[in-house]
Design a protein around this motif. Sequence first.
Motif, PDB file in Angstrom:
ATOM      1  N   ASP A   5     -15.654  39.168  54.516  1.00 20.99           N
ATOM      2  CA  ASP A   5     -14.639  38.577  55.387  1.00 20.99           C
ATOM      3  C   ASP A   5     -13.406  38.200  54.572  1.00 20.99           C
ATOM      4  OD1 ASP A   5     -14.462  37.361  58.327  1.00 20.99           O
ATOM      5  OD2 ASP A   5     -13.445  35.999  56.950  1.00 20.99           O
ATOM      6  N   HIS A   6     -12.220  38.393  55.162  1.00 21.68           N
ATOM      7  CA  HIS A   6     -10.975  38.136  54.430  1.00 21.68           C
ATOM      8  C   HIS A   6     -10.680  36.654  54.235  1.00 21.68           C
ATOM      9  CE1 HIS A   6      -9.688  38.014  58.671  1.00 21.68           C
ATOM     10  NE2 HIS A   6      -8.673  37.257  58.277  1.00 21.68           N
ATOM     11  N   ALA A   7     -11.329  35.781  55.020  1.00 22.48           N
ATOM     12  CA  ALA A   7     -11.247  34.322  54.830  1.00 22.48           C
ATOM     13  C   ALA A   7      -9.810  33.839  54.652  1.00 22.48           C
ATOM     14  CB  ALA A   7     -12.087  33.918  53.622  1.00 22.48           C
ATOM     15  N   GLY A   8      -9.045  33.918  55.743  1.00 29.62           N
ATOM     16  CA  GLY A   8      -7.607  33.671  55.712  1.00 29.62           C
ATOM     17  C   GLY A   8      -7.118  32.507  54.891  1.00 29.62           C
ATOM     18  N   ILE A   9      -7.415  31.290  55.338  1.00 29.32           N
ATOM     19  CA  ILE A   9      -6.886  30.099  54.669  1.00 29.32           C
ATOM     20  C   ILE A   9      -7.392  29.998  53.235  1.00 29.32           C
ATOM     21  CG2 ILE A   9      -6.926  27.571  54.640  1.00 29.32           C
ATOM     22  CD1 ILE A   9      -6.873  27.611  57.682  1.00 29.32           C
ATOM     23  N   ALA A  10      -8.704  30.157  53.069  1.00 28.65           N
ATOM     24  CA  ALA A  10      -9.307  29.976  51.745  1.00 28.65           C
ATOM     25  C   ALA A  10      -8.744  30.960  50.734  1.00 28.65           C
ATOM     26  CB  ALA A  10     -10.827  30.123  51.846  1.00 28.65           C
ATOM     27  N   THR A  11      -8.651  32.239  51.121  1.00 30.75           N
ATOM     28  CA  THR A  11      -8.165  33.262  50.194  1.00 30.75           C
ATOM     29  C   THR A  11      -6.700  33.038  49.855  1.00 30.75           C
ATOM     30  OG1 THR A  11      -9.750  34.832  51.102  1.00 30.75           O
ATOM     31  CG2 THR A  11      -7.921  35.739  49.837  1.00 30.75           C
ATOM     32  N   GLN A  12      -5.877  32.791  50.860  1.00 29.22           N
ATOM     33  CA  GLN A  12      -4.451  32.574  50.604  1.00 29.22           C
ATOM     34  C   GLN A  12      -4.246  31.373  49.674  1.00 29.22           C
ATOM     35  OE1 GLN A  12      -1.546  33.271  53.694  1.00 29.22           O
ATOM     36  NE2 GLN A  12      -0.507  31.335  53.252  1.00 29.22           N
ATOM     37  N   THR A  13      -5.015  30.322  49.891  1.00 27.78           N
ATOM     38  CA  THR A  13      -4.887  29.113  49.066  1.00 27.78           C
ATOM     39  C   THR A  13      -5.234  29.405  47.613  1.00 27.78           C
ATOM     40  OG1 THR A  13      -5.471  27.729  50.964  1.00 27.78           O
ATOM     41  CG2 THR A  13      -5.665  26.732  48.798  1.00 27.78           C
ATOM     42  N   ILE A  14      -6.338  30.133  47.403  1.00 25.97           N
ATOM     43  CA  ILE A  14      -6.783  30.436  46.039  1.00 25.97           C
ATOM     44  C   ILE A  14      -5.755  31.298  45.307  1.00 25.97           C
ATOM     45  CG2 ILE A  14      -8.481  31.775  44.714  1.00 25.97           C
ATOM     46  CD1 ILE A  14     -10.613  30.729  46.658  1.00 25.97           C
ATOM     47  N   VAL A  15      -5.275  32.347  45.964  1.00 22.43           N
ATOM     48  CA  VAL A  15      -4.314  33.248  45.309  1.00 22.43           C
ATOM     49  C   VAL A  15      -3.000  32.518  45.042  1.00 22.43           C
ATOM     50  CG1 VAL A  15      -3.012  35.401  45.536  1.00 22.43           C
ATOM     51  CG2 VAL A  15      -5.397  35.303  46.273  1.00 22.43           C
ATOM     52  N   GLU A  16      -2.557  31.691  45.987  1.00 19.24           N
ATOM     53  CA  GLU A  16      -1.344  30.890  45.762  1.00 19.24           C
ATOM     54  C   GLU A  16      -1.505  30.005  44.529  1.00 19.24           C
ATOM     55  OE1 GLU A  16       1.424  29.246  48.882  1.00 19.24           O
ATOM     56  OE2 GLU A  16      -0.409  29.419  50.055  1.00 19.24           O
ATOM     57  N   ARG A  17      -2.667  29.366  44.435  1.00 20.70           N
ATOM     58  CA  ARG A  17      -2.923  28.451  43.311  1.00 20.70           C
ATOM     59  C   ARG A  17      -2.936  29.209  41.989  1.00 20.70           C
ATOM     60  NH1 ARG A  17      -7.352  25.451  45.226  1.00 20.70           N
ATOM     61  NH2 ARG A  17      -8.827  26.854  44.248  1.00 20.70           N
ATOM     62  N   GLU A  18      -3.565  30.391  41.986  1.00 19.99           N
ATOM     63  CA  GLU A  18      -3.654  31.169  40.748  1.00 19.99           C
ATOM     64  C   GLU A  18      -2.282  31.684  40.319  1.00 19.99           C
ATOM     65  OE1 GLU A  18      -6.644  34.116  40.477  1.00 19.99           O
ATOM     66  OE2 GLU A  18      -8.271  32.653  40.612  1.00 19.99           O
ATOM     67  N   LEU A  19      -1.477  32.116  41.272  1.00 17.66           N
ATOM     68  CA  LEU A  19      -0.127  32.599  40.938  1.00 17.66           C
ATOM     69  C   LEU A  19       0.728  31.469  40.376  1.00 17.66           C
ATOM     70  CD1 LEU A  19       0.651  34.895  44.003  1.00 17.66           C
ATOM     71  CD2 LEU A  19       0.489  35.641  41.638  1.00 17.66           C
ATOM     72  N   TYR A  20       0.602  30.298  41.006  1.00  9.27           N
ATOM     73  CA  TYR A  20       1.435  29.167  40.580  1.00  9.27           C
ATOM     74  C   TYR A  20       0.964  28.575  39.254  1.00  9.27           C
ATOM     75  CZ  TYR A  20       4.481  25.120  40.966  1.00  9.27           C
ATOM     76  OH  TYR A  20       5.461  24.187  40.733  1.00  9.27           O
ATOM     77  N   SER A  21      -0.319  28.746  38.937  1.00  9.29           N
ATOM     78  CA  SER A  21      -0.846  28.150  37.713  1.00  9.29           C
ATOM     79  C   SER A  21      -0.419  28.923  36.467  1.00  9.29           C
ATOM     80  CB  SER A  21      -2.380  28.090  37.762  1.00  9.29           C
ATOM     81  OG  SER A  21      -2.916  29.399  37.760  1.00  9.29           O
ATOM     82  N   LYS A  22       0.059  30.159  36.670  1.00 12.16           N
ATOM     83  CA  LYS A  22       0.545  30.943  35.534  1.00 12.16           C
ATOM     84  C   LYS A  22       1.870  30.362  35.041  1.00 12.16           C
ATOM     85  CE  LYS A  22      -1.738  35.152  37.105  1.00 12.16           C
ATOM     86  NZ  LYS A  22      -1.563  36.500  37.655  1.00 12.16           N
ATOM     87  N   ASP A  23       2.298  30.825  33.876  1.00  7.81           N
ATOM     88  CA  ASP A  23       3.510  30.282  33.259  1.00  7.81           C
ATOM     89  C   ASP A  23       4.744  30.438  34.152  1.00  7.81           C
ATOM     90  OD1 ASP A  23       2.032  29.611  31.069  1.00  7.81           O
ATOM     91  OD2 ASP A  23       2.459  31.461  29.978  1.00  7.81           O
ATOM     92  N   SER A  24       4.740  31.511  34.960  1.00  8.67           N
ATOM     93  CA  SER A  24       5.929  31.786  35.766  1.00  8.67           C
ATOM     94  C   SER A  24       6.069  30.848  36.970  1.00  8.67           C
ATOM     95  CB  SER A  24       5.886  33.230  36.256  1.00  8.67           C
ATOM     96  OG  SER A  24       4.674  33.454  36.959  1.00  8.67           O
ATOM     97  N   LYS A  25       4.970  30.167  37.339  1.00  6.93           N
ATOM     98  CA  LYS A  25       4.985  29.253  38.494  1.00  6.93           C
ATOM     99  C   LYS A  25       5.479  29.956  39.764  1.00  6.93           C
ATOM    100  CE  LYS A  25       3.846  25.644  35.940  1.00  6.93           C
ATOM    101  NZ  LYS A  25       2.513  25.069  36.008  1.00  6.93           N
ATOM    102  N   ILE A  26       4.923  31.116  40.029  1.00  8.90           N
ATOM    103  CA  ILE A  26       5.358  31.920  41.169  1.00  8.90           C
ATOM    104  C   ILE A  26       4.812  31.349  42.464  1.00  8.90           C
ATOM    105  CG2 ILE A  26       5.158  34.207  42.259  1.00  8.90           C
ATOM    106  CD1 ILE A  26       5.054  35.384  39.446  1.00  8.90           C
TER     107      ILE A  26
END
Length: 951
Positions: free
Chosen positions: A80-101
Motif C-alpha cells: 500500500d502506498h500509505a499516503g500520509i505516512a510515506t509523504q511524511t517520511i520522505v519529506e523528513r529524509e529530504l529535509y534532514s540532508k544538508d540541502s534542507k530540501i
Amino acid sequence: MNKQYDPKSIEKEIYCFWEKNNFFKPTNDKNKKNFCIIMPPPNITGSLHLGHAFQQTIMDILIRYNRMRGKNTLWKIGTDHAGIATQTIVERELYSKDSKITRQYLGRKSFVNEIWKWKKQSHDQISSQIRRLGSSVDWSSERFSLDKGMKIAVRKSFIFLYERKLIYKKKCLSNWDSKLKTVISDLEINNKSIKGKMWYLKYFFVPEEKQILKKKYLVVATTRPETLFGDTAIAVNPDDKRYKKYVGKKVFIPLTKRVISIISDKRIDIKKGTGCVKITPAHDFMDYEIAVSHNLPLINIFTLEGRTCNIANVYDVKGKKIKVSNSYIPEKFRNLDKNLARKKIIIEIQKNNLLEDIKYYEYTVPVGDRSNVIIEPILTNQWYLKTDKLSKIAIDAVKKEKIQFIPSQYKKLYFSWMNNIKDWCISRQLWWGHRIPIWYDKKNNIYTGYNEKDVREKYNLSNKLYLFQDKDVLDTWFSSALWSFASLGWPNSSAELDNFHPTNVLVSGFDIIFFWIARMIMLTMYFIKNKENVPQVPFKKVYITGLIRDESGEKMSKSKGNVIDPIDMIDGISLNDLIIKRTKKLLKSNLLEKITELTKKEFPYGIKGVGTDALRFTCTALASMNREINWDMNRLYGYKNFCNKLWNASKFIFFHIKNLENNYDKKNFLSVIDKWIISEFYTTVKLFTQALKTYRFDIAANLIYDFIWNQFCDWYLEFSKITIKYGSKEDKIGNFQTLIKVLESILRLSHPIIPFITESIWIKVKKILKLSPRSIMISNFPKFNSIKIDEKSTLYVSYIKKIISIIRKVRFSMKLSKNVLISVMFYNPNDCIKSIIKEHKNYIFNMLGIKSIKILFSNKNIPISIKKNIDNTEIIIPITGLIDKNLELSATKIKLKKIELKIEKIKSQLKNKNFLLYAPLIIVKKNKKILSLLKIERNDLLNYKKLVLKI
C-alpha cells in the motif's frame, strides 16, 4: 543430514526452490475447488514488524493447508502506498540532508518522483522480509495500490459513485492537522488527557438588556479563549432554571462590539463550567451541530497554518460564503500563532476586567496519531462519500452471516460503528496518492474523467478551454477499500476475479475493522455483483487476530524502544546492533538513554537467532482468541529446541533404516507400539484438522508439539530402540517401516506451520519412499482414517507408559543409578496389565533396569516396599538393600524442611489481605495450586520417611 540443525543453511535455498518452481502460483485447474486469501497490503513505510509476522504466519498456514488438500490456491500479495505516512517520511529524509530540501522547493512532480525512488528501496526490503518468513504468496501477480491497474480502478469507482450522487463536495467542519497540512479522519486521532486552565469570561449584556435584566453580564467558561472572535451565540440548556429568562437576550463578545444572542439547546451540559457555552461553530464539532440546528453563521478565524486570519471568513450552514464588511478580528490579534493569540487575548481581557476567574481543569484534546500535534477543527472544502445506502447492505451481510467474524464478539464492534456511521471524508491535501479525477474550468464548473483528454471528449470541450485538476488526493483507505476485488483485476474481467472472488478469509487486526474491513465490505457489495445481480461479499470469513504486545504487556512502539524485528529473531542480532537499531532516528533525544538501558536489561547478550520455523511456531502457539497477546521469548527458544528435536529424531531414523530400503512396501508384522503410534498419529490428524477449521491455531500447535515431542520422540523412539537392539528381523522391519512412514506423515502434518525444516527432511524421506511430488508443499495433507485407530494397542501402551513413568519417578526420587537393578511386583493386576507382563514386558525390563517382574495374588509377607497404584493395580518396589537408611533419612529431612518453608511462605501470602486485594487473580490461583502440590509432595515424603524407618 547436517549434524546440527542450522536454519540459515536451509531456509533461503528452500524458498528459492519453491519460488523457482512456481509452487506458489494457482494451478487454475477447473476440477479443483478455489481458495483465496488477500494479504492486507503492508505499508511501504519501512520494514515489517512482529504483528506482520504473526498475521502472515496464520495466513500461510491456511494457504499451505488448503493447497495440500488439493485446492487451487491464491495468496494475493501487494503493498500500500500509505499516503500520509510515506509523504511524511520522505519529506523528513529530504529535509534532514544538508540541502534542507522541502517538497515545496522541489514541486509536486519532482517530489513524487523522489517518493517513487524511495518506494522501490522500501518495497525490496519488505518483499525480502516476506520471503524470509516463508510466506507462499503468488509473487507473479503482485500488486501495488498505485500501480496502473489500481489507478484505473480508483478513477472508475470515483466517477461511478460521483455520477450516482454518492460523492459530493462540501465546505464543513473537519479535523485539520496543521503539521501535516491535511484533513484527517476521526479514526486517525488519539484523545489525550491534559491539565490546563478554564477561563471564566464576562459577556456583558447590551445596554437595553442590562437595564431590563438588572444584570451586567453572563459568565462563560472556556478552555479556548483564542476562539472567541469566532463566537456566533451563547447557548444554555432549556432545562437550566438559572438562565431561562436570558434566552433571546443579547451580549457583547469580549474585546469587541459585536453582538450575539443567547440560545437554548438540549446538548448543553448544565453541570459543566457555568452552564453557559460560547458557540464557535467553525472551530468545534458540537458547536457546528448546534449552529446547523439554529442556522447560525460560521466564522472561521484561523488559517490552515494555525494562525489567526487578517479577515475572518464567514459562511452559512450550507458552506456558502457570506460577504461581510467587518473583519471580526481586532487588528492587534491578527496573523498570530494561535498559542500567542491566546496569551495576548488573556492579557487584554485581564486589563479590561473581563476575567471572572481561572481554574485548573483536566480535559481531553484531539491529537494526530502521526504528527502528535493538537488537531484543529476547521472549515475546509472536502470530498465526501455518502454511506447510508452502502452501510445498510454491509450490515445486513454480517447479520445474515454471509460474512462471519471469528471470534464472533467482533461483530458487536463492527455493528456499533456501522450503525452510527457518518459520511466519509475521502479527500486529503497531499501530493502522494490517487489524484481526485475532477477537473475545473475558470468558472469552477466540475468535470469528471480518467484524464484531461477523456474529460474533453466526454463533455465535448474545446482544447482552448482552460482546465485544471483538483489538487487533492484520495484518502489511502479509499483505494484500500477496493483492494479485495481491484487487486484481482477489476474493472477488467479476469480469471483471478472469476475464480477467487469472493475470497475465503480475511486475516486482520481488530484495530482496522473501521478503517478497512467495514469500508471494503461496503464498496465491494456496491460494485461487485454475481450473474443474478446479487451483491457479492469481499470475503466469507474475517479472522481477527489479537494485538501482539511485549512480554510486559506493553504496546510495541519505536518511542518505547520495545519493538522487535522478526528478522532479528530469525537471524539473531548483537546487543550493540540492537541498541543502534532501536535508537536510530529517534525524534526525542531524551529517550536514547532510557531505551538503551531497557534493551540491555531485556537482551543482555543480544538476540540469539532461532530460524523462521521456530518464530512461526511461536506465533501459531500464541494465536489464541485473546484480544491482546504477550510475546514470549522463552517460548521462542523452546520451539527452537522443538525443531532440534525433530531434526535429531529424523537423523536417528535415517541412521537405522539405511540398510533396509527395499522393505518399505512389504507387509510386515506391526508390534503393539507400531500400532499405537499410528493410532495416535491419526487421532492427532483428526484433532489438528478440527483446530484449523475452528481457527484455533494455538490448539493446532500444541497438538503437533505434544505428538512429536512427547509421543513420537520421547516414547516411540525409546520403544524403537528396544526393538532395534533386541527385536527379531521381522520386528525390526515392521518398526523401520512405521518409523519412516510416520515421520513422513508427521512432516506433511506439520508443514503448514514449520515449512522449511519439514521440506528439508521430507526431500530425504521422499528418496527413500520413492514419492512422486516434487515438494512437500504440493503433496497431500494427511486425512483422518478411522481404520487406523487401534483402541487395544492404545490402551496397552497407555498402561506401559504409566508403569514406566511411575517406576522412573521412584528410581529418580531414590537416586538409583541405571546399573542398580530393581525388582517389581504387581498385586491384583487387571487383565490388561497381565497381558502386558506376559507379552510386552521387554519394554519395561529394558527401559527401566529391572531384574525381575512378579505377579502377586496375596499382599501378605511383602517386604518393605514403595507402593504405587494404577487403576486398583498395586505396583510394589522392594527397597531393602537398595538404599542407605541414614543417608535417606538425612536427605528426606532436608527436603521436608525446604518444603515446609515454601508452604509457610505461600500460606502467609494467601492470608495477607493486601495481597488478595491487589494481586492479579491468575497469580492468586497459581499460588493456591502450588500450595496444593507442595502439600502432596510433603505427604509423599512423610510416607517415604516412615517406610525408611522400618528398614
